[in-house]
Design a protein around this motif. Structure first.
Motif, PDB file in Angstrom:
ATOM      1  N   GLY A 188      59.739 -68.991-111.192  1.00 52.42           N
ATOM      2  CA  GLY A 188      60.237 -68.694-109.866  1.00 52.42           C
ATOM      3  C   GLY A 188      59.123 -68.610-108.846  1.00 52.42           C
ATOM      4  N   LYS A 189      59.508 -68.323-107.593  1.00 49.77           N
ATOM      5  CA  LYS A 189      58.550 -68.182-106.507  1.00 49.77           C
ATOM      6  C   LYS A 189      58.665 -66.797-105.917  1.00 49.77           C
ATOM      7  CE  LYS A 189      57.059 -72.468-106.605  1.00 49.77           C
ATOM      8  NZ  LYS A 189      55.665 -72.808-106.880  1.00 49.77           N
ATOM      9  N   GLY A 190      57.586 -66.343-105.342  1.00 47.50           N
ATOM     10  CA  GLY A 190      57.606 -65.063-104.669  1.00 47.50           C
ATOM     11  C   GLY A 190      58.332 -65.168-103.349  1.00 47.50           C
ATOM     12  N   SER A 191      58.330 -64.061-102.604  1.00 43.49           N
ATOM     13  CA  SER A 191      59.075 -64.048-101.355  1.00 43.49           C
ATOM     14  C   SER A 191      58.548 -65.079-100.374  1.00 43.49           C
ATOM     15  CB  SER A 191      58.989 -62.648-100.723  1.00 43.49           C
ATOM     16  OG  SER A 191      57.641 -62.293-100.492  1.00 43.49           O
ATOM     17  N   GLU A 192      57.282 -65.443-100.491  1.00 45.55           N
ATOM     18  CA  GLU A 192      56.694 -66.413 -99.593  1.00 45.55           C
ATOM     19  C   GLU A 192      56.778 -67.806-100.164  1.00 45.55           C
ATOM     20  OE1 GLU A 192      54.066 -65.503 -96.995  1.00 45.55           O
ATOM     21  OE2 GLU A 192      54.752 -63.451 -96.914  1.00 45.55           O
ATOM     22  N   GLY A 193      57.289 -67.948-101.410  1.00 47.90           N
ATOM     23  CA  GLY A 193      57.388 -69.261-102.024  1.00 47.90           C
ATOM     24  C   GLY A 193      56.064 -69.847-102.413  1.00 47.90           C
ATOM     25  N   ASP A 194      55.054 -68.998-102.638  1.00 46.47           N
ATOM     26  CA  ASP A 194      53.711 -69.525-102.858  1.00 46.47           C
ATOM     27  C   ASP A 194      53.137 -69.155-104.212  1.00 46.47           C
ATOM     28  OD1 ASP A 194      51.960 -66.972-100.873  1.00 46.47           O
ATOM     29  OD2 ASP A 194      53.469 -66.851-102.456  1.00 46.47           O
ATOM     30  N   GLY A 195      53.970 -68.786-105.175  1.00 43.63           N
ATOM     31  CA  GLY A 195      53.428 -68.486-106.491  1.00 43.63           C
ATOM     32  C   GLY A 195      54.433 -67.763-107.344  1.00 43.63           C
ATOM     33  N   PRO A 196      54.075 -67.514-108.619  1.00 43.09           N
ATOM     34  CA  PRO A 196      54.985 -66.826-109.527  1.00 43.09           C
ATOM     35  C   PRO A 196      55.240 -65.395-109.086  1.00 43.09           C
ATOM     36  CG  PRO A 196      53.192 -67.918-110.702  1.00 43.09           C
ATOM     37  CD  PRO A 196      52.838 -67.922-109.247  1.00 43.09           C
ATOM     38  N   VAL A 197      56.371 -64.869-109.505  1.00 45.45           N
ATOM     39  CA  VAL A 197      56.670 -63.469-109.261  1.00 45.45           C
ATOM     40  C   VAL A 197      55.649 -62.621-110.002  1.00 45.45           C
ATOM     41  CG1 VAL A 197      58.386 -61.655-109.576  1.00 45.45           C
ATOM     42  CG2 VAL A 197      59.119 -63.990-109.022  1.00 45.45           C
ATOM     43  N   PRO A 198      55.023 -61.630-109.379  1.00 44.46           N
ATOM     44  CA  PRO A 198      54.005 -60.816-110.046  1.00 44.46           C
ATOM     45  C   PRO A 198      54.620 -60.013-111.174  1.00 44.46           C
ATOM     46  CG  PRO A 198      54.597 -59.853-107.934  1.00 44.46           C
ATOM     47  CD  PRO A 198      55.242 -61.201-107.996  1.00 44.46           C
ATOM     48  N   PRO A 199      53.783 -59.588-112.177  1.00 39.95           N
ATOM     49  CA  PRO A 199      54.303 -58.852-113.327  1.00 39.95           C
ATOM     50  C   PRO A 199      55.125 -57.639-112.948  1.00 39.95           C
ATOM     51  CG  PRO A 199      52.017 -59.487-113.695  1.00 39.95           C
ATOM     52  CD  PRO A 199      52.339 -59.844-112.281  1.00 39.95           C
ATOM     53  N   ALA A 200      54.734 -56.903-111.900  1.00 38.08           N
ATOM     54  CA  ALA A 200      55.475 -55.703-111.518  1.00 38.08           C
ATOM     55  C   ALA A 200      56.913 -56.028-111.171  1.00 38.08           C
ATOM     56  CB  ALA A 200      54.788 -55.021-110.340  1.00 38.08           C
ATOM     57  N   ALA A 201      57.139 -57.238-110.616  1.00 33.39           N
ATOM     58  CA  ALA A 201      58.488 -57.609-110.238  1.00 33.39           C
ATOM     59  C   ALA A 201      59.339 -57.956-111.439  1.00 33.39           C
ATOM     60  CB  ALA A 201      58.446 -58.805-109.276  1.00 33.39           C
ATOM     61  N   VAL A 202      58.694 -58.284-112.549  1.00 34.92           N
ATOM     62  CA  VAL A 202      59.424 -58.653-113.751  1.00 34.92           C
ATOM     63  C   VAL A 202      59.959 -57.420-114.471  1.00 34.92           C
ATOM     64  CG1 VAL A 202      59.223 -59.775-115.997  1.00 34.92           C
ATOM     65  CG2 VAL A 202      58.096 -60.769-114.002  1.00 34.92           C
ATOM     66  N   ARG A 203      59.326 -56.268-114.276  1.00 36.84           N
ATOM     67  CA  ARG A 203      59.698 -55.050-114.996  1.00 36.84           C
ATOM     68  C   ARG A 203      60.912 -54.410-114.340  1.00 36.84           C
ATOM     69  NH1 ARG A 203      54.537 -51.460-116.416  1.00 36.84           N
ATOM     70  NH2 ARG A 203      56.214 -50.382-117.511  1.00 36.84           N
ATOM     71  N   THR A 204      62.083 -55.022-114.544  1.00 40.26           N
ATOM     72  CA  THR A 204      63.295 -54.565-113.888  1.00 40.26           C
ATOM     73  C   THR A 204      64.347 -54.103-114.874  1.00 40.26           C
ATOM     74  OG1 THR A 204      64.147 -56.821-113.889  1.00 40.26           O
ATOM     75  CG2 THR A 204      62.927 -56.118-111.937  1.00 40.26           C
ATOM     76  N   VAL A 205      64.059 -54.086-116.159  1.00 39.03           N
ATOM     77  CA  VAL A 205      65.054 -53.759-117.170  1.00 39.03           C
ATOM     78  C   VAL A 205      64.981 -52.276-117.504  1.00 39.03           C
ATOM     79  CG1 VAL A 205      65.982 -54.357-119.418  1.00 39.03           C
ATOM     80  CG2 VAL A 205      64.763 -56.074-118.084  1.00 39.03           C
ATOM     81  N   GLY A 206      65.714 -51.467-116.743  1.00 39.79           N
ATOM     82  CA  GLY A 206      65.737 -50.035-117.028  1.00 39.79           C
ATOM     83  C   GLY A 206      64.453 -49.351-116.603  1.00 39.79           C
ATOM     84  N   ASP A 207      64.471 -48.025-116.621  1.00 40.54           N
ATOM     85  CA  ASP A 207      63.295 -47.265-116.218  1.00 40.54           C
ATOM     86  C   ASP A 207      62.245 -47.239-117.313  1.00 40.54           C
ATOM     87  OD1 ASP A 207      65.393 -44.863-114.529  1.00 40.54           O
ATOM     88  OD2 ASP A 207      64.392 -46.651-113.753  1.00 40.54           O
ATOM     89  N   ASP A 208      62.684 -47.182-118.568  1.00 38.82           N
ATOM     90  CA  ASP A 208      61.744 -47.063-119.672  1.00 38.82           C
ATOM     91  C   ASP A 208      62.431 -47.507-120.947  1.00 38.82           C
ATOM     92  OD1 ASP A 208      59.943 -46.290-121.653  1.00 38.82           O
ATOM     93  OD2 ASP A 208      59.257 -44.556-120.509  1.00 38.82           O
ATOM     94  N   LEU A 209      61.954 -48.578-121.537  1.00 39.55           N
ATOM     95  CA  LEU A 209      62.565 -49.109-122.757  1.00 39.55           C
ATOM     96  C   LEU A 209      62.364 -48.203-123.950  1.00 39.55           C
ATOM     97  CD1 LEU A 209      61.577 -52.867-122.381  1.00 39.55           C
ATOM     98  CD2 LEU A 209      63.816 -51.846-121.990  1.00 39.55           C
ATOM     99  N   LEU A 210      61.460 -47.225-123.821  1.00 40.56           N
ATOM    100  CA  LEU A 210      61.167 -46.312-124.932  1.00 40.56           C
ATOM    101  C   LEU A 210      61.504 -44.859-124.605  1.00 40.56           C
ATOM    102  CD1 LEU A 210      57.832 -47.929-126.112  1.00 40.56           C
ATOM    103  CD2 LEU A 210      59.878 -47.637-127.518  1.00 40.56           C
ATOM    104  N   ASP A 211      62.340 -44.644-123.619  1.00 39.83           N
ATOM    105  CA  ASP A 211      62.785 -43.288-123.298  1.00 39.83           C
ATOM    106  C   ASP A 211      61.628 -42.338-123.001  1.00 39.83           C
ATOM    107  OD1 ASP A 211      65.667 -43.743-123.658  1.00 39.83           O
ATOM    108  OD2 ASP A 211      65.161 -44.010-125.772  1.00 39.83           O
ATOM    109  N   SER A 212      60.678 -42.827-122.217  1.00 41.49           N
ATOM    110  CA  SER A 212      59.603 -41.975-121.674  1.00 41.49           C
ATOM    111  C   SER A 212      58.789 -41.258-122.749  1.00 41.49           C
ATOM    112  CB  SER A 212      60.192 -40.942-120.698  1.00 41.49           C
ATOM    113  OG  SER A 212      60.877 -41.581-119.643  1.00 41.49           O
ATOM    114  N   VAL A 213      58.043 -42.038-123.519  1.00 37.18           N
ATOM    115  CA  VAL A 213      57.193 -41.472-124.563  1.00 37.18           C
ATOM    116  C   VAL A 213      56.283 -40.375-124.012  1.00 37.18           C
ATOM    117  CG1 VAL A 213      55.382 -41.973-126.234  1.00 37.18           C
ATOM    118  CG2 VAL A 213      57.240 -43.606-125.905  1.00 37.18           C
TER     119      VAL A 213
END
Length: 267
Positions: free
Chosen positions: A59-84
Motif C-alpha cells: 500500500g501507500k501512505g497518506s501522501e502516496g509516497d511509500g509503504p505504510v510505516p510499521p506503526a500503522a500496521v499494528r492495528t489488530v487489538g491493543d495487545d495480542l498477549l494481554d499486556s504481559v
C-alpha cells in the motif's frame, strides 16, 4: 535453540528462530494424538495480521509516497498477549518472580553477555557483538505484538531471559499443531550458578500457570525442546507439560510439549 532444563543446559523453550519470524520450510511434523490435530482454520487475528501486513508492504501512505510505516500496521487489538507487562510479580516455589518486558538500553548488556556463554550460544545461536542480540530483541519489540521479550527477575535480581509469544500466530504454526491463542515460551537461565538446581522446572511451571491465569482465552502453553535432550523433556514433564508429538523444525527434531489448562491441576 533453547534446551529445556537449567539442571542440564542453559536455556529452555521453543526454537527462538521460529518465534523471531524466520521464514523456513522444514518437513511438517507428525500430528501426535487425536487431541492435538492441526486446526486448518486460520485464526481471525492471523488473517487480520496478514491483511495489514500486505497493506503495509504494497500500500501507500497518506501522501502516496511509500509503504505504510510499521506503526500503522499494528492495528489488530491493543495487545495480542494481554499486556504481559501488567501481569505483575508472582510467588513461586523458588521466590517472588516477575516477568519484566525488555528495555534495550537497560537490559541489552546483560542479555548479550548471557548469549555469549558457550552453554547458551550452542542453542540460541546469538553469540557475537551486542548488535546480534539487539537485532533479535528489537525485531520483537518493533513487531506487531505477537512476541514479547522479557527479563525474568527472581527476588529482585535479573536472572533469566524469556520470550512469551502467540504460537498460533507464529511461523511455528506451519509445522506444529496449533489452536487459537496457543502461547509459546522460550527461556534461558543466565548465570551458570543458577543452573543445575531445579530453577528451570520451577519457573516453567510458574510461568505456564501465569500465562493461563492472565490469558483466559489461552487453553494451552507450548514448547518444543530437542527430542534428543532427555533432561529437557524431563523438565517440561516435571513442570506439568505432557509430550504431544515429535515434529521436524528447521534445525532439529523436536518434542512438542503442551501444558493444558484442563490438566493443570492434575500434572
Amino acid at each position: 535453540m533453547p534446551p529445556a532444563d537449567a539442571s542440564a543446559d542453559a536455556g529452555i523453550g521453543i526454537d527462538p528462530a521460529a518465534s523471531a519470524g524466520a521464514d523456513t520450510h522444514p518437513r511438517t511434523g507428525s500430528p501426535g494424538d487425536g487431541e492435538d490435530t492441526l486446526d486448518l482454520r486460520l485464526p481471525a487475528e492471523l488473517l487480520a495480521l496478514l491483511a495489514t501486513t500486505e497493506a503495509g508492504t504494497h500500500g501507500k501512505g497518506s501522501e502516496g509516497d511509500g509503504p505504510v510505516p510499521p506503526a500503522a500496521v499494528r492495528t489488530v487489538g491493543d495487545d495480542l498477549l494481554d499486556s504481559v507487562g501488567d501481569w505483575g510479580p508472582i510467588a513461586t516455589a523458588v521466590g517472588v518472580f516477575h516477568l519484566v518486558p525488555v528495555r534495550i538500553e537497560r537490559d541489552l548488556p546483560l542479555i548479550s553477555g548471557w548469549m555469549n556463554d558457550p552453554a547458551v550460544a550452542a542453542f540460541w545461536e546469538l553469540a557475537g557483538p551486542r548488535s546480534v542480540t539487539e537485532q533479535h530483541v528489537r525485531s520483537q519489540l518493533a513487531g506487531d505484538g505477537r512476541s514479547m521479550p522479557c527479563m525474568g527477575v527472581l527476588e529482585g535480581t535479573p536472572m533469566s531471559y524469556w520470550e512469551i509469544y502467540r504460537a498460533d500466530l507464529d511461523p511455528l504454526a506451519r509445522h506444529c499443531p496449533a489452536r487459537p491463542h496457543d502461547t509459546g515460551i522460550h527461556l534461558l537461565i543466565g548465570h551458570a550458578a543458577d543452573r543445575g538446581r531445579g530453577l528451570g522446572t520451577a519457573l516453567l511451571r510458574a510461568v505456564a500457570d501465569l500465562v493461563l491465569d492472565r490469558r483466559p482465552a489461552c487453553a494451552r502453553v507450548v514448547a518444543e525442546p530437542d527430542i534428543r535432550n532427555t533432561p529437557s523433556v524431563s523438565a517440561f514433564l516435571s513442570a506439568g507439560f505432557r509430550f504431544s508429538a515429535e515434529v521436524d523444525l528447521p534445525a532439529k527434531r523436536a518434542a512438542l510439549m503442551v501444558r493444558d489448562r484442563s490438566l493443570r491441576d492434575l500434572l
